[in-house]
Design a protein around this motif. Structure first.
Motif, mmCIF file in Angstrom:
data_model
loop_
_atom_site.group_PDB
_atom_site.id
_atom_site.type_symbol
_atom_site.label_atom_id
_atom_site.label_comp_id
_atom_site.label_asym_id
_atom_site.label_seq_id
_atom_site.Cartn_x
_atom_site.Cartn_y
_atom_site.Cartn_z
ATOM 1 N N HIS A 182 0.807 -1.222 0.000
ATOM 2 C CA HIS A 182 0.000 0.000 0.000
ATOM 3 C C HIS A 182 0.844 1.277 0.000
ATOM 4 N N PHE A 183 2.176 1.171 -0.043
ATOM 5 C CA PHE A 183 2.994 2.388 -0.005
ATOM 6 C C PHE A 183 2.628 3.385 -1.122
ATOM 7 N N PRO A 184 2.299 2.939 -2.340
ATOM 8 C CA PRO A 184 1.891 3.934 -3.341
ATOM 9 C C PRO A 184 0.695 4.773 -2.894
ATOM 10 N N THR A 185 -0.157 4.207 -2.014
ATOM 11 C CA THR A 185 -1.277 4.986 -1.463
ATOM 12 C C THR A 185 -0.844 5.814 -0.260
ATOM 13 N N THR A 186 -0.041 5.189 0.646
ATOM 14 C CA THR A 186 0.219 5.823 1.936
ATOM 15 C C THR A 186 1.403 6.784 1.903
ATOM 16 N N PHE A 187 2.285 6.619 0.909
ATOM 17 C CA PHE A 187 3.450 7.510 0.803
ATOM 18 C C PHE A 187 3.661 7.855 -0.677
ATOM 19 N N PRO A 188 2.750 8.660 -1.222
ATOM 20 C CA PRO A 188 2.711 8.866 -2.680
ATOM 21 C C PRO A 188 4.045 9.310 -3.280
ATOM 22 N N ALA A 189 4.832 10.124 -2.568
ATOM 23 C CA ALA A 189 6.034 10.702 -3.186
ATOM 24 C C ALA A 189 7.061 9.643 -3.567
ATOM 25 N N ARG A 190 7.164 8.578 -2.738
ATOM 26 C CA ARG A 190 8.178 7.555 -3.013
ATOM 27 C C ARG A 190 7.608 6.149 -2.885
ATOM 28 N N GLY A 191 6.313 6.010 -3.096
ATOM 29 C CA GLY A 191 5.605 4.760 -2.818
ATOM 30 C C GLY A 191 6.099 3.557 -3.603
ATOM 31 N N GLU A 192 6.320 3.747 -4.895
ATOM 32 C CA GLU A 192 6.736 2.607 -5.725
ATOM 33 C C GLU A 192 8.108 2.100 -5.280
ATOM 34 N N MET A 193 8.998 3.052 -4.995
ATOM 35 C CA MET A 193 10.347 2.688 -4.577
ATOM 36 C C MET A 193 10.313 1.975 -3.225
ATOM 37 N N MET A 194 9.513 2.490 -2.302
ATOM 38 C CA MET A 194 9.464 1.888 -0.975
ATOM 39 C C MET A 194 8.823 0.494 -1.027
ATOM 40 N N ARG A 195 7.803 0.360 -1.845
ATOM 41 C CA ARG A 195 7.205 -0.965 -2.015
ATOM 42 C C ARG A 195 8.249 -1.962 -2.491
ATOM 43 N N GLU A 196 9.054 -1.536 -3.431
ATOM 44 C CA GLU A 196 10.090 -2.418 -3.969
ATOM 45 C C GLU A 196 11.150 -2.738 -2.911
ATOM 46 N N ASN A 197 11.571 -1.714 -2.150
ATOM 47 C CA ASN A 197 12.591 -1.931 -1.105
ATOM 48 C C ASN A 197 12.134 -2.942 -0.060
ATOM 49 N N PHE A 198 10.855 -2.911 0.283
ATOM 50 C CA PHE A 198 10.338 -3.811 1.309
ATOM 51 C C PHE A 198 10.004 -5.197 0.755
ATOM 52 N N ALA A 199 9.835 -5.301 -0.545
ATOM 53 C CA ALA A 199 9.310 -6.552 -1.117
ATOM 54 C C ALA A 199 10.268 -7.720 -0.911
ATOM 55 N N GLY A 200 11.579 -7.440 -0.866
ATOM 56 C CA GLY A 200 12.546 -8.523 -0.872
ATOM 57 C C GLY A 200 12.868 -9.123 0.484
ATOM 58 N N ASP A 201 12.356 -8.553 1.566
ATOM 59 C CA ASP A 201 12.796 -8.983 2.892
ATOM 60 C C ASP A 201 11.590 -9.153 3.832
ATOM 61 N N ALA A 202 11.000 -10.340 3.770
ATOM 62 C CA ALA A 202 9.778 -10.589 4.545
ATOM 63 C C ALA A 202 10.041 -10.546 6.044
ATOM 64 N N GLY A 203 11.248 -10.939 6.477
ATOM 65 C CA GLY A 203 11.555 -10.931 7.901
ATOM 66 C C GLY A 203 11.629 -9.517 8.455
ATOM 67 N N MET A 204 12.351 -8.646 7.749
ATOM 68 C CA MET A 204 12.420 -7.235 8.147
ATOM 69 C C MET A 204 11.029 -6.635 8.167
ATOM 70 N N ARG A 205 10.251 -6.952 7.123
ATOM 71 C CA ARG A 205 8.896 -6.414 6.987
ATOM 72 C C ARG A 205 8.015 -6.809 8.164
ATOM 73 N N ALA A 206 8.101 -8.079 8.580
ATOM 74 C CA ALA A 206 7.282 -8.545 9.710
ATOM 75 C C ALA A 206 7.663 -7.806 10.986
ATOM 76 N N GLY A 207 8.969 -7.557 11.188
ATOM 77 C CA GLY A 207 9.406 -6.822 12.370
ATOM 78 C C GLY A 207 8.879 -5.400 12.384
ATOM 79 N N VAL A 208 8.975 -4.717 11.243
ATOM 80 C CA VAL A 208 8.476 -3.339 11.140
ATOM 81 C C VAL A 208 6.963 -3.316 11.336
ATOM 82 N N ALA A 209 6.275 -4.284 10.740
ATOM 83 C CA ALA A 209 4.808 -4.321 10.848
ATOM 84 C C ALA A 209 4.378 -4.613 12.276
ATOM 85 N N ASP A 210 5.046 -5.559 12.934
ATOM 86 C CA ASP A 210 4.702 -5.931 14.314
ATOM 87 C C ASP A 210 4.895 -4.725 15.236
#
Lengths: 203, 203
Positions: free
Chosen positions: B101-129
């Motif tokens: 949802h970064f393209p919605t929640t952070f329009p200025a850099r959403g596509e890039m941030m979505r891509e940065n987070f896509a590759g690391d599910a473990g990091m993502r779970a920690g940030v989300a938790d």
């Protein structure tokens, strides 16, 4: 129909202050923040709930020049000017040994709970991380309740901050929060919130 | 001296409601909670801050008999009577795919941030938790701001709840929160808070 303890809702100015008009401040006035104000914030935030009343959140208030100098090298470049300008930067952390305090925080079963948690450091870190984060949500609203602005920042080197500030107490940093009075042009344009259909489900 | 945007502190009744007199409710009146009240809570809680505005928190409001029946087998025995009695039990969770949802929640850099987070599910779970927990602290105060009581409970089987409620959306449960009007004798004696010397450090 069982009896009801009536609770009064928060009034409109309170809702604006804490929720609907609340903003992260990105610039800081040099108006000082006193230690008394920091105690006032904690005297509100300390009442946050936590699992089994474990209270894993720990706070280091960095407010003098030497402290800021020790902190800055570990802060992401984009956040350094904000840390320098803010009268106070709080390092929020959890204590992985929070279970040692169960005899104080949960007197009825404290010794037993301390023992239950002692054997599993991984489980303990997860519980501490989660509950300290929940306490942090309450603390951010406590900052605003004290008439101050908060600027939370996730961009910093956790291991570096822990080495510089937590070598003796073993706390593990989670978030930096600038605290003070907003400066000029403090607010970025409000970022969008997700649609209810994305966030909420009903059963 | 840079200019200051003045912020008004929260008044005494607001501080009592949300912090100093706030309590976890352990009994529930059968006074109903409407969907409009649940939306009112979310319309406050949605403004909680989160890292890069990622908003990983998700909420399932369980308020009908079939939903409660689906939930109860996964609730710790000591919490089952409370879940049965409360008009609503909210399942709080994080979405491990929140980065979509970064393209919605952070329009200025959403596509890039979505891509940065896509590759690391473990990091993502920690940030989300972490960030969903921080949002949860704000949500608990939003419940109280709506004039309702909250009863957070960590004692439940997360995998069981996820299988029963999150099979399709992939959300990962973190906490159950009863919501409603307090019933008879709703408050346990206040548990002690840690001393300032244990929690606060100064630099």
């Amino acid at each position: 129909m069982t009896s009801t303890t009536d609770l009064r809702p928060l009034d409109a100015p309170g809702r604006e202050l804490l929720f609907t008009e609340a903003r992260t401040s990105n610039t800081w006035s040099d108006t000082p923040v006193t230690d008394a104000q920091l105690h006032e914030i904690w005297d509100l935030a300390r009442w946050a709930p936590s699992a089994a009343n474990g209270q894993p959140l720990r706070v280091t208030f960095v407010r003098d020049a030497a402290g800021k100098e020790r902190l800055l090298p570990h802060v992401a470049e984009g956040n350094q000017a904000k840390v320098s300008a803010a009268p106070v930067t709080a390092i929020l952390a959890f204590d992985p040994e929070f279970h040692e305090h169960f005899p104080t925080t949960f007197p009825a079963r404290g010794e037993m709970m301390r023992e239950n948690f002692a054997g599993d450091a991984g489980m303990r870190a997860g519980v501490a991380d989660y509950n300290a984060a929940l306490q942090t949500g309450v603390l951010l609203l406590a900052v605003r309740s004290a008439g101050l602005a908060a600027g939370p920042m996730a961009g910093f080197d956790r291991a570096g901050v822990d080495a510089a500030f937590h070598a003796e107490n073993g706390w593990r940093s989670q978030l930096l929060v600038n605290i003070g009075h907003p400066g000029e042009d403090p607010w970025f344009p409000r970022l969008p919130r997700l649609a209810d259909e994305t966030v909420l489900a009903w059963a």
